[in-house]
Design a protein around this motif. Sequence first.
Motif, PDB file in Angstrom:
ATOM      1  N   ALA A  19      16.760 -14.243  -8.370  1.00  0.00           N
ATOM      2  CA  ALA A  19      15.445 -14.843  -8.174  1.00  0.00           C
ATOM      3  C   ALA A  19      14.403 -13.751  -7.969  1.00  0.00           C
ATOM      4  CB  ALA A  19      15.472 -15.789  -6.972  1.00  0.00           C
ATOM      5  N   GLY A  20      13.255 -13.896  -8.612  1.00  0.00           N
ATOM      6  CA  GLY A  20      12.197 -12.908  -8.510  1.00  0.00           C
ATOM      7  C   GLY A  20      12.388 -11.771  -9.492  1.00  0.00           C
ATOM      8  N   TYR A  21      11.665 -10.675  -9.263  1.00  0.00           N
ATOM      9  CA  TYR A  21      11.762  -9.551 -10.185  1.00  0.00           C
ATOM     10  C   TYR A  21      13.142  -8.894 -10.088  1.00  0.00           C
ATOM     11  CZ  TYR A  21      11.124  -5.265 -12.706  1.00  0.00           C
ATOM     12  OH  TYR A  21      11.285  -4.270 -13.629  1.00  0.00           O
ATOM     13  N   ASP A  22      13.635  -8.408 -11.220  1.00  0.00           N
ATOM     14  CA  ASP A  22      14.828  -7.576 -11.273  1.00  0.00           C
ATOM     15  C   ASP A  22      14.797  -6.784 -12.565  1.00  0.00           C
ATOM     16  OD1 ASP A  22      16.198  -9.285 -13.405  1.00  0.00           O
ATOM     17  OD2 ASP A  22      16.093 -10.734 -11.761  1.00  0.00           O
ATOM     18  N   PRO A  23      15.505  -5.632 -12.621  1.00  0.00           N
ATOM     19  CA  PRO A  23      15.518  -4.815 -13.844  1.00  0.00           C
ATOM     20  C   PRO A  23      16.486  -5.373 -14.889  1.00  0.00           C
ATOM     21  CG  PRO A  23      16.766  -3.728 -12.146  1.00  0.00           C
ATOM     22  CD  PRO A  23      16.181  -4.960 -11.505  1.00  0.00           C
ATOM     23  N   VAL A  24      16.454  -6.676 -15.059  1.00  0.00           N
ATOM     24  CA  VAL A  24      17.225  -7.380 -16.088  1.00  0.00           C
ATOM     25  C   VAL A  24      16.274  -8.257 -16.886  1.00  0.00           C
ATOM     26  CG1 VAL A  24      19.132  -8.948 -16.568  1.00  0.00           C
ATOM     27  CG2 VAL A  24      19.286  -7.382 -14.629  1.00  0.00           C
ATOM     28  N   GLY A  25      15.621  -9.194 -16.184  1.00  0.00           N
ATOM     29  CA  GLY A  25      14.649 -10.070 -16.838  1.00  0.00           C
ATOM     30  C   GLY A  25      13.219  -9.758 -16.461  1.00  0.00           C
ATOM     31  N   GLY A  26      12.998  -8.701 -15.649  1.00  0.00           N
ATOM     32  CA  GLY A  26      11.647  -8.360 -15.237  1.00  0.00           C
ATOM     33  C   GLY A  26      11.018  -9.462 -14.403  1.00  0.00           C
TER      34      GLY A  26
END
Length: 604
Positions: free
Chosen positions: A427-434
């Motif tokens: 949930a939220g930002y991550d370096p996978v789906g931005g």
Amino acid sequence: MKNASRLTYAALALACAAALAACGGGGGSGGGGGGGPVPPTATPVVTATPAPTATPTPGSTPTAARTASPAGAPLPPIEYPSASHPGWKYWGPWSSANAFRFPVQSGFNGQGETIAIVIDATPSMSDLTGYLNYFQVPYYPARTITPRAVDGGGLPDGSSGGEATLDTETTAGIAPGANIIVYDVPSLSNTHLVDAYNAIVSDHLANVVNLSFGGCEYPGSKTIENPIFTQMNAAGIAVAVAAGDTGNTCYSDGTTFNPGAQSPASDPNVVGVGGTATSPSTDVITTNQIWNDCASSVSGDNCVSGGGVSGLFTPPPYQAGLPGAVAGGRNVPDIALPGNWDAMYSPTICAGSPTGLCAIGGTSWSAPLAAGLMAEVYQYCQVTSMPNYVAMFYDTFASAGYAAFSDVTVGSDQYFSAPAPFYGAAAGYDPVGGIGQPSGMAVAQHICPGRVLGPLGATRRASAVVERRPAQAWVDDNRIDLGALRGTVDLGRREGSDRTAIAVAIRATSSVHQDEQSVVEALQSAGFTVTQRFGNAGVVDVEGPASLVESYFGTALHDYAQSGGRRFANVAPLTIPAQIAPYVQGVVSDDLVMKWHPRLRVIY
């Protein structure tokens, strides 16, 4: 190089179908101590493909009707049903535009905007005809699609494995009112790419750029590529870059992969675009899952959306304190859009397909979708530039949250069974789906309420992410990590008499034109021949014998066998002479191919 030919659509399509190599145009080239090339003075004239009256018949390119579409016509609901999987639908322009509320469905089709595509081939115009006709994309006679050769480019699309055609089909389909210029380079070498970027800025035509290629980060990208991306950002040129198709690994030679984020998506001045999974069996294109086919029976080296943390760039201001971002470097991607089951028209790539259409996958589709969205947002906002476009997504996210985006929360970017580090979606930002998948009209309306650039845009107008060196002599070690470039064979010392082309990047200062002239005069006095200059004074291309390059820059050159050809690179650090050091940002002293576009993989 030569100016782009002024051809009618019919003539260009016929010429491209018969001999694609003849489709290249070109810009001016400079020499001596004179000024840079003259940017094109006329709008490109190759017109877009008209809308059809019927879908194509097997084995033929459909005949186009030449009836102009009403202004702002939405994309029609045409999809490509799978012959091999009854009930499945592969995604065309309408599917993406409708699902993600692209402004084209509300009357903003990119008209008046121009998208630049940088790639190492010209697109197949006959394939583009088939694609636009099949999906009945609205036809606007004023829209133009133009090849523009850089450094002698002009190769047919077979040399890019279809990438040039895919990028052009996607942008032309999703933003049917936008002009398109394909900046065609001979190869994805550092020198040619830097020249293409500077040509875009100097031509003053495009305000959106699509880059569907990547490779491992290398130190020289900070001194060579970053300044021109910074200049694009400050000028309001939005750059969409594919985050890659190999997770948290990067291409080292097109087939071998090393851990790390891919360049140029990792540059903080561009929008890194990841890919999401879709489900054609249930007719769902909007999912909360990252694209990762690596665990399936589908073969190929491009199977998962790229994502990771830069080893070169520190976190940019728009990611500072961002919950979910990994500490230590600039996180990639910024946003995500669909990355698999895209319907492409190409009788060559889709060999055996009765319609010439097949489904392909990759962030090479996600990035041009984002480029089309950017052109439409510019039209909606009634502006020709919007400095720091990448930060606009984060500003919108901070303001609107998931009212303007859909979160990507499922899956990881693990490449096959590659060991850590790799990242999981959450949930939220991550370096996978931005941030997630943008909802086009919601983003446009938050940036430009009432179609006027609002506070979100005003606060970013002077902002660009740049790292500058002091104006003094310095040593730039931009040697290539040849150990990582597996398959590249050292052939030994380069012959001193061999003509060697290098590119000298000029610092972006208020006196850049005077500084460029000082560098030109110094290089000419040393014995170099100036072969090309650009209107933005960003780069000077020069040529001289290898012995001169070695003595002037205090380095040593070797030849290498790579990518089916003989190339060169420095094997010792460069010393920038004190005479030009105050003006020079860096030097491209190799012609190795450091970036690749993934081989297009036919899914079905």
